[in-house]
Design a protein around this motif. Structure first.
Motif, PDB file in Angstrom:
ATOM      1  N   LYS A  30      19.998 -18.589  19.641  1.00  0.00           N
ATOM      2  CA  LYS A  30      21.235 -17.893  20.014  1.00  0.00           C
ATOM      3  C   LYS A  30      21.193 -17.442  21.464  1.00  0.00           C
ATOM      4  O   LYS A  30      22.184 -17.559  22.191  1.00  0.00           O
ATOM      5  CB  LYS A  30      21.479 -16.692  19.102  1.00  0.00           C
ATOM      6  N   LYS A  31      20.050 -16.939  21.909  1.00  0.00           N
ATOM      7  CA  LYS A  31      19.898 -16.529  23.299  1.00  0.00           C
ATOM      8  C   LYS A  31      20.057 -17.704  24.245  1.00  0.00           C
ATOM      9  O   LYS A  31      20.672 -17.595  25.308  1.00  0.00           O
ATOM     10  CB  LYS A  31      18.550 -15.851  23.521  1.00  0.00           C
ATOM     11  N   ASP A  78      21.369 -15.906  27.696  1.00  0.00           N
ATOM     12  CA  ASP A  78      20.783 -14.587  27.971  1.00  0.00           C
ATOM     13  C   ASP A  78      19.473 -14.702  28.700  1.00  0.00           C
ATOM     14  O   ASP A  78      18.651 -15.477  28.529  1.00  0.00           O
ATOM     15  CB  ASP A  78      20.565 -13.805  26.666  1.00  0.00           C
ATOM     16  N   GLY A 132      13.811 -16.173  11.517  1.00  0.00           N
ATOM     17  CA  GLY A 132      14.728 -15.274  12.211  1.00  0.00           C
ATOM     18  C   GLY A 132      14.477 -15.266  13.702  1.00  0.00           C
ATOM     19  O   GLY A 132      15.417 -15.267  14.512  1.00  0.00           O
ATOM     20  N   GLY A 133      13.216 -15.274  14.095  1.00  0.00           N
ATOM     21  CA  GLY A 133      12.863 -15.328  15.507  1.00  0.00           C
ATOM     22  C   GLY A 133      13.303 -16.621  16.165  1.00  0.00           C
ATOM     23  O   GLY A 133      13.780 -16.627  17.309  1.00  0.00           O
ATOM     24  N   LYS A 134      13.151 -17.735  15.447  1.00  0.00           N
ATOM     25  CA  LYS A 134      13.588 -19.034  15.982  1.00  0.00           C
ATOM     26  C   LYS A 134      15.097 -19.055  16.192  1.00  0.00           C
ATOM     27  O   LYS A 134      15.584 -19.500  17.226  1.00  0.00           O
ATOM     28  CB  LYS A 134      13.175 -20.170  15.040  1.00  0.00           C
ATOM     29  N   PHE A 135      15.850 -18.556  15.190  1.00  0.00           N
ATOM     30  CA  PHE A 135      17.305 -18.528  15.322  1.00  0.00           C
ATOM     31  C   PHE A 135      17.739 -17.571  16.428  1.00  0.00           C
ATOM     32  O   PHE A 135      18.680 -17.851  17.165  1.00  0.00           O
ATOM     33  CB  PHE A 135      17.973 -18.151  13.998  1.00  0.00           C
ATOM     34  N   SER A 136      17.060 -16.462  16.557  1.00  0.00           N
ATOM     35  CA  SER A 136      17.369 -15.513  17.618  1.00  0.00           C
ATOM     36  C   SER A 136      17.160 -16.158  18.985  1.00  0.00           C
ATOM     37  O   SER A 136      17.983 -15.997  19.891  1.00  0.00           O
ATOM     38  CB  SER A 136      16.494 -14.272  17.466  1.00  0.00           C
ATOM     39  N   GLY A 137      16.072 -16.886  19.141  1.00  0.00           N
ATOM     40  CA  GLY A 137      15.804 -17.594  20.394  1.00  0.00           C
ATOM     41  C   GLY A 137      16.850 -18.644  20.695  1.00  0.00           C
ATOM     42  O   GLY A 137      17.268 -18.812  21.851  1.00  0.00           O
ATOM     43  N   ARG A 194      23.794 -18.659  24.406  1.00  0.00           N
ATOM     44  CA  ARG A 194      24.562 -17.677  25.154  1.00  0.00           C
ATOM     45  C   ARG A 194      24.157 -17.613  26.618  1.00  0.00           C
ATOM     46  O   ARG A 194      24.905 -17.135  27.456  1.00  0.00           O
ATOM     47  CB  ARG A 194      24.422 -16.299  24.536  1.00  0.00           C
TER      48      ARG A 194
END
Length: 132
Positions: free
Chosen positions: A126-127, A132, A119-124, A130
């Protein structure tokens, strides 16, 4: 520029699949605790992970196929019979319920941890996409 999911996700994608398969093996042990002559099994996690990483690195992923990443076969070749810690009770069954329950809970915690890492890898990622 293309994103390489294998490089971005690291080994966490493999650990999740192996832990899921180990949960099946351990739950099978628990379900067969009273089955005569049933021998407890477990997954050699390190060997399964090395096998998964090694096979993944040697694969050519140019063609689409269902068998490119077959975790079930990688894990099944690393399922071994567990050496019993208790004397035989006379029916040939080697399942120790306390050991199986402890291993199942430990595996469940490690599965949740692997999910968190992914989840952390996918969140990174996505950022990064985008900006961010």
């Amino acid at each position: 520029m293309a994103i390489s999911f294998d490089k971005a996700l690291g080994i966490h994608q493999y650990t999740l699949g192996i832990r899921a398969q180990r949960a099946e093996v351990l739950s099978s042990n628990i379900a067969n605790a009273d089955t005569p002559n049933y021998r407890a099994r477990d997954v050699d996690f390190n060997a399964a992970l090395q096998s998964a990483v090694g096979k993944q690195q040697s694969m050519q992923m140019a063609a689409t196929s269902e068998n490119h990443f077959d975790m079930k076969s990688l894990v099944q070749e690393n399922v071994k019979f567990r050496i019993p810690n208790q004397p035989d009770t006379g029916d040939g069954n080697t399942v120790d319920m306390q050991e199986e329950q402890q291993a199942f809970m430990q595996n469940a915690l490690e599965y949740q941890m692997s999910l968190g890492f992914l989840g952390g890898k996918f969140s990174g990622m996505k950022k990064a996409i985008r900006g961010d």
